[in-house]
Design a protein around this motif. Structure first.
Motif, PDB file in Angstrom:
ATOM      1  N   ALA A  52       7.289  -4.566  10.831  1.00 36.38           N
ATOM      2  CA  ALA A  52       6.094  -5.093  10.172  1.00 36.38           C
ATOM      3  C   ALA A  52       5.516  -4.071   9.208  1.00 36.38           C
ATOM      4  N   MET A  53       5.497  -2.820   9.633  1.00 38.09           N
ATOM      5  CA  MET A  53       4.977  -1.772   8.769  1.00 38.09           C
ATOM      6  C   MET A  53       5.805  -1.653   7.492  1.00 38.09           C
ATOM      7  N   LYS A  54       7.129  -1.728   7.649  1.00 34.82           N
ATOM      8  CA  LYS A  54       8.010  -1.598   6.488  1.00 34.82           C
ATOM      9  C   LYS A  54       7.871  -2.791   5.539  1.00 34.82           C
ATOM     10  N   SER A  55       7.650  -3.990   6.095  1.00 37.09           N
ATOM     11  CA  SER A  55       7.575  -5.180   5.259  1.00 37.09           C
ATOM     12  C   SER A  55       6.237  -5.305   4.549  1.00 37.09           C
ATOM     13  N   ARG A  56       5.162  -4.831   5.162  1.00 35.49           N
ATOM     14  CA  ARG A  56       3.828  -4.994   4.595  1.00 35.49           C
ATOM     15  C   ARG A  56       3.336  -3.754   3.865  1.00 35.49           C
ATOM     16  N   CYS A  57       4.057  -2.651   4.031  1.00 34.51           N
ATOM     17  CA  CYS A  57       3.623  -1.390   3.439  1.00 34.51           C
ATOM     18  C   CYS A  57       4.778  -0.691   2.740  1.00 34.51           C
ATOM     19  N   ASP A  58       4.436   0.129   1.751  1.00 35.38           N
ATOM     20  CA  ASP A  58       5.416   1.010   1.130  1.00 35.38           C
ATOM     21  C   ASP A  58       5.451   2.279   1.971  1.00 35.38           C
ATOM     22  N   VAL A  59       6.581   2.509   2.619  1.00 30.35           N
ATOM     23  CA  VAL A  59       6.689   3.606   3.589  1.00 30.35           C
ATOM     24  C   VAL A  59       7.715   4.624   3.114  1.00 30.35           C
ATOM     25  N   ARG A  60       7.296   5.870   2.995  1.00 31.08           N
ATOM     26  CA  ARG A  60       8.196   6.948   2.582  1.00 31.08           C
ATOM     27  C   ARG A  60       8.246   8.019   3.657  1.00 31.08           C
ATOM     28  N   GLY A  72       7.652  11.430  10.224  1.00 27.41           N
ATOM     29  CA  GLY A  72       6.344  11.159   9.664  1.00 27.41           C
ATOM     30  C   GLY A  72       6.466  10.227   8.467  1.00 27.41           C
ATOM     31  N   LYS A  73       5.374   9.599   8.093  1.00 26.50           N
ATOM     32  CA  LYS A  73       5.433   8.624   7.015  1.00 26.50           C
ATOM     33  C   LYS A  73       4.205   8.734   6.108  1.00 26.50           C
ATOM     34  N   LEU A  74       4.433   8.554   4.812  1.00 31.41           N
ATOM     35  CA  LEU A  74       3.350   8.321   3.865  1.00 31.41           C
ATOM     36  C   LEU A  74       3.347   6.825   3.597  1.00 31.41           C
ATOM     37  N   THR A  75       2.264   6.159   3.945  1.00 29.71           N
ATOM     38  CA  THR A  75       2.219   4.701   3.946  1.00 29.71           C
ATOM     39  C   THR A  75       1.173   4.183   2.966  1.00 29.71           C
ATOM     40  N   THR A  76       1.576   3.219   2.152  1.00 32.90           N
ATOM     41  CA  THR A  76       0.651   2.536   1.249  1.00 32.90           C
ATOM     42  C   THR A  76       0.690   1.037   1.546  1.00 32.90           C
ATOM     43  N   VAL A  77      -0.459   0.472   1.853  1.00 28.83           N
ATOM     44  CA  VAL A  77      -0.550  -0.959   2.158  1.00 28.83           C
ATOM     45  C   VAL A  77      -0.299  -1.757   0.886  1.00 28.83           C
ATOM     46  N   LYS A  78       0.590  -2.754   0.972  1.00 25.43           N
ATOM     47  CA  LYS A  78       0.996  -3.513  -0.209  1.00 25.43           C
ATOM     48  C   LYS A  78       0.251  -4.831  -0.394  1.00 25.43           C
ATOM     49  N   GLU A  79      -0.425  -5.316   0.639  1.00 28.66           N
ATOM     50  CA  GLU A  79      -1.026  -6.647   0.539  1.00 28.66           C
ATOM     51  C   GLU A  79      -2.276  -6.730   1.388  1.00 28.66           C
ATOM     52  N   GLY A  80      -3.042  -7.802   1.199  1.00 33.91           N
ATOM     53  CA  GLY A  80      -4.224  -8.039   2.018  1.00 33.91           C
ATOM     54  C   GLY A  80      -5.454  -7.284   1.534  1.00 33.91           C
ATOM     55  N   ARG A  81      -6.501  -7.321   2.315  1.00 33.67           N
ATOM     56  CA  ARG A  81      -7.787  -6.744   1.925  1.00 33.67           C
ATOM     57  C   ARG A  81      -7.750  -5.232   1.803  1.00 33.67           C
ATOM     58  N   HIS A  82      -6.744  -4.601   2.418  1.00 35.79           N
ATOM     59  CA  HIS A  82      -6.640  -3.139   2.356  1.00 35.79           C
ATOM     60  C   HIS A  82      -5.525  -2.683   1.419  1.00 35.79           C
ATOM     61  N   LYS A  83      -5.141  -3.558   0.517  1.00 31.24           N
ATOM     62  CA  LYS A  83      -4.087  -3.238  -0.445  1.00 31.24           C
ATOM     63  C   LYS A  83      -4.440  -1.974  -1.217  1.00 31.24           C
ATOM     64  N   GLY A  84      -3.458  -1.078  -1.332  1.00 28.91           N
ATOM     65  CA  GLY A  84      -3.656   0.173  -2.053  1.00 28.91           C
ATOM     66  C   GLY A  84      -4.039   1.342  -1.171  1.00 28.91           C
ATOM     67  N   LEU A  85      -4.434   1.066   0.069  1.00 30.61           N
ATOM     68  CA  LEU A  85      -4.779   2.147   0.993  1.00 30.61           C
ATOM     69  C   LEU A  85      -3.543   2.995   1.269  1.00 30.61           C
ATOM     70  N   THR A  86      -3.669   4.305   1.096  1.00 29.44           N
ATOM     71  CA  THR A  86      -2.575   5.234   1.358  1.00 29.44           C
ATOM     72  C   THR A  86      -3.007   6.241   2.409  1.00 29.44           C
ATOM     73  N   LEU A  87      -2.159   6.458   3.382  1.00 31.14           N
ATOM     74  CA  LEU A  87      -2.465   7.411   4.435  1.00 31.14           C
ATOM     75  C   LEU A  87      -1.180   7.978   5.002  1.00 31.14           C
ATOM     76  N   GLU A  88      -1.337   9.069   5.741  1.00 29.79           N
ATOM     77  CA  GLU A  88      -0.197   9.638   6.443  1.00 29.79           C
ATOM     78  C   GLU A  88      -0.128   8.994   7.811  1.00 29.79           C
ATOM     79  N   GLY A  89       0.887   8.255   8.082  1.00 31.75           N
ATOM     80  CA  GLY A  89       1.028   7.515   9.335  1.00 31.75           C
ATOM     81  C   GLY A  89       1.679   6.172   9.010  1.00 31.75           C
ATOM     82  N   ARG A  90       1.736   5.201   9.886  1.00 30.28           N
ATOM     83  CA  ARG A  90       1.250   5.313  11.254  1.00 30.28           C
ATOM     84  C   ARG A  90       2.349   5.860  12.160  1.00 30.28           C
ATOM     85  N   SER A  91       1.925   6.511  13.248  1.00 28.17           N
ATOM     86  CA  SER A  91       2.879   6.868  14.287  1.00 28.17           C
ATOM     87  C   SER A  91       2.644   5.955  15.471  1.00 28.17           C
ATOM     88  N   THR A  92       3.528   6.025  16.465  1.00 28.84           N
ATOM     89  CA  THR A  92       3.354   5.178  17.652  1.00 28.84           C
ATOM     90  C   THR A  92       2.025   5.457  18.325  1.00 28.84           C
TER      91      THR A  92
END
Length: 204
Positions: A52-60, A72-92
């Motif tokens: 789900a994270m990979k499909s809804r977010c740009d994950v590097r 570790g991951k640098l994640t940018t949300v691609k859709e929804g109300r939080h589109k564009g949010l970039t953070l380090e994570g998520r981890s389990t």
């Protein structure tokens, strides 16, 4: 030997998906803490797992110094109300309390709550567990305030209240043990010497 380990299937899995790859496994074995540790499986876990994270977010991939695992991951949300949010994570670990203990979904909302914790200077594991405890306390009628499971906006406000030590946040800011005592839930609190555990530390 090093090249062999770098190309190992487990290494590539962690590099591609990060520690959220454990969500499916933990849920299958009934070891995925849900609704403040009262359940071991989460219905709809597919909304917060690695896929789900990979499909809804740009994950590097992002690695610690000299580590080829890069879980570790640098994640940018691609859709929804939080589109564009970039953070380090998520981890389990952070995704478990914010996404499962508190029963919030989908993955991008869990990213949002992790970002809120980061900006408040709050540990994501402790923050998620404290919110989940308040939600369970509300469900049991231990507190008068309505803190429904799965309400991300309520979770965000509660995290901010913890940081500001106001309302329910005043009690929660003292830690999981004190909050449990204050709400008559001391026998339900999950902790190790006052610290809240992550999913991977759950033994049963």
């Amino acid at each position: 030997m090093l090249a062999e380990k770098k190309d190992h299937a487990a290494t590539q899995t962690y590099k591609n998906f990060g520690t959220p790859v454990m969500v499916n496994l933990l849920n299958t074995f009934g070891a995925f803490p849900t609704r403040y540790w009262h359940e071991g499986r989460k219905q709809g876990y597919e909304k917060i797992n690695a896929e789900a994270m990979k499909s809804r977010c740009d994950v590097r991939p992002k690695a610690c110094a000299r580590c080829f695992m890069a879980c570790g991951k640098l994640t940018t949300v691609k859709e929804g109300r939080h589109k564009g949010l970039t953070l380090e994570g998520r981890s389990t670990r952070p995704s478990t309390p914010s996404g499962a203990c508190a029963s919030s979904a989908p993955s991008r909302r869990s990213c949002h709550l992790n970002d809120v914790c980061d900006r408040l200077g709050m540990d994501t594991i402790s923050g998620g567990n404290l919110v989940a405890l308040a939600m369970e306390a509300s469900a049991q009628g231990r507190i008068a305030e309505a803190v429904p499971y799965g309400d991300v906006d309520v979770a965000k406000r509660l995290l901010e209240d913890i940081a500001a030590r106001r309302g329910l946040g005043e009690v929660l800011s003292k830690g999981i043990v004190e909050a449990g005592r204050a709400w008559g839930m001391a026998d339900q609190i999950i902790h190790v010497k006052g610290l809240e555990p992550a999913a991977t530390t759950r033994g049963s």
